[in-house]
Write an enzyme that holds these catalytic residues in place. Structure first.
Site, PDB file in Angstrom:
ATOM      1  CG  PHE A  40      32.862  51.313  28.317  1.00 23.24           C
ATOM      2  CD1 PHE A  40      31.929  50.684  29.116  1.00 23.24           C
ATOM      3  CD2 PHE A  40      33.828  52.107  28.932  1.00 23.24           C
ATOM      4  CE1 PHE A  40      31.941  50.829  30.492  1.00 23.24           C
ATOM      5  CE2 PHE A  40      33.844  52.272  30.302  1.00 23.24           C
ATOM      6  CZ  PHE A  40      32.900  51.623  31.090  1.00 23.24           C
ATOM      7  CG  LEU A  43      39.990  27.311  38.141  1.00 22.50           C
ATOM      8  CD1 LEU A  43      40.370  25.980  38.786  1.00 22.50           C
ATOM      9  CD2 LEU A  43      41.141  27.845  37.298  1.00 22.50           C
ATOM     10  CD  GLN A  71      36.075  43.632  33.825  1.00 21.12           C
ATOM     11  OE1 GLN A  71      36.814  43.751  34.797  1.00 21.12           O
ATOM     12  NE2 GLN A  71      34.758  43.606  33.919  1.00 21.12           N
ATOM     13  CB  SER A 107      34.125  50.610  36.318  1.00 24.91           C
ATOM     14  OG  SER A 107      33.641  49.274  36.358  1.00 24.91           O
ATOM     15  CG  ASP A 127      31.937  41.939  39.107  1.00 21.14           C
ATOM     16  OD1 ASP A 127      33.178  41.907  39.067  1.00 21.14           O
ATOM     17  OD2 ASP A 127      31.248  42.540  38.272  1.00 21.14           O
ATOM     18  CE  LYS A 145      38.791  24.190  34.119  1.00 20.09           C
ATOM     19  NZ  LYS A 145      40.111  24.013  33.433  1.00 20.09           N
TER      20      LYS A 145
END
Length: 324
Positions: free
Chosen positions: A116, A224, A172, A8, A257, A227
């Site tokens: 959106f 994670l 997403q 996107s 990203d 973590k």
């Protein structure tokens, strides 16, 4: 290594309302809501997973190819990306639609009301990868990020048909995709990216266990959060990578990203999977310390100093040989 990133392309319009949404809502009249909020601030940020990943790769000295669909209002954004080493020649410009836009208002309690607008993103399904490969002399890897779902499936199928190695990064769009579509996007991927929650969602919706997924992908990378990250391959013990210490925590948007950008840089430089994840983690740390997905800076000396503190002098020396 010639890497293309599909995903996107969007701008984020972020506003802040000093009051509380809850105080403006009348329970008995929710079926006829008509409200206007006078906001104090407006921040317009460059966004979209495709440009975010490409921007990070550009800061590291690479020249990734951005593939996606934008509107005629993309000119200024294109100029920004061009200045940061991103190849934007393969961005499709819609003749009728604006660039996708995320509009969000946040109140004093951090509640949000957002919309959106997909806009030109819906036309990404009309993009073919072969002309891109012909223009730049081939494609060594195509990252297929969150985008128009039909575009994601088309790009994946074309990669299989033409023999382009691809990385699956549905992120997403997992909530919208059905099991069959997820299996299409994942099967045969050289790399599969997800966070911990998305990892479980992929397994649940695809119907494949972790072992079955590792039969179908080359490398599975799971971020994670605080973590760090985990790297899995069939028949190999997992690799765990920690994250560098944060100097501040401003905004987590775009952290994933940036991790992908750093990881792909490590793959390009052939430094191994552990080192690639370390580069991704360092870049992600710079993002979380900055408001905005493309507002951070990479100062070579500062980057390497913090990298050495987190992962050792030998690791920093390997990265130093490649870092712009």
């Amino acid at each position: 290594m010639r890497i293309a990133v599909t995903g996107s392309i969007a701008t984020d319009h972020l506003m802040s309302f000093p009051g509380r949404f809850a105080e403006q809502l009348v329970a008995e009249q929710l079926h006829t809501v008509s409200l206007s909020f006078l906001v104090d601030t407006l921040d317009v940020r460059r966004g979209g997973v495709g440009p975010n990943i490409c921007f990070g790769m550009g800061l590291l000295g690479l020249s990734p190819v951005l593939i996606g669909s934008a509107g005629a209002d993309f000119a200024e954004y294109r100029s920004w990306l061009d200045r940061h080493r991103v190849d934007t020649e393969s961005v499709r410009i819609s003749e009728t639609q604006h660039t996708a836009r995320f509009v969000c208002t946040t109140d004093a309690d951090h509640n949000q009301i957002a919309s959106f607008y997909t806009g030109a993103m819906s036309e990404a399904r009309n993009i073919e990868l072969q002309p891109v490969a012909e223009r730049i002399g081939g494609l060594d890897l195509v990252l297929i990020g969150a985008d128009d779902p039909a575009a994601m499936i088309r790009h994946t199928q074309e990669c299989r048909e033409r023999g382009y190695a691809f990385a699956a990064d549905p992120s997403q769009q997992l909530a919208r995709l059905e099991g069959e579509d997820i299996r299409t996007l994942v099967d045969g991927a050289a790399y599969l990216f997800s966070n911990e929650y998305e990892r479980a969602l992929i397994e649940t919706k695809s119907g494949w266990s972790d072992e079955e997924i590792l039969e179908r992908v080359g490398v599975r990378i799971t971020t994670l959060g605080a973590k760090g990250s985990r790297i899995d391959r069939k028949g190999e013990p997992p690799i765990f990578v920690t994250v560098p210490a944060e100097e501040a925590k401003a905004d987590p948007t775009g952290v994933g990203d940036a991790f992908r950008a750093g990881f792909l840089a490590g793959v390009t430089w052939e430094l191994g999977l552990e080192r690639a994840a370390q580069i991704g983690s360092m870049l992600a740390t710079l993002v979380i310390e900055t408001v905005g997905t493309q507002e951070y800076e990479l100062r070579r000396g500062h980057f390497l100093e913090r990298f050495a503190t987190a992962y050792g002098e030998a690791a920093a020396a390997e990265v130093s040989a490649h870092l712009a």
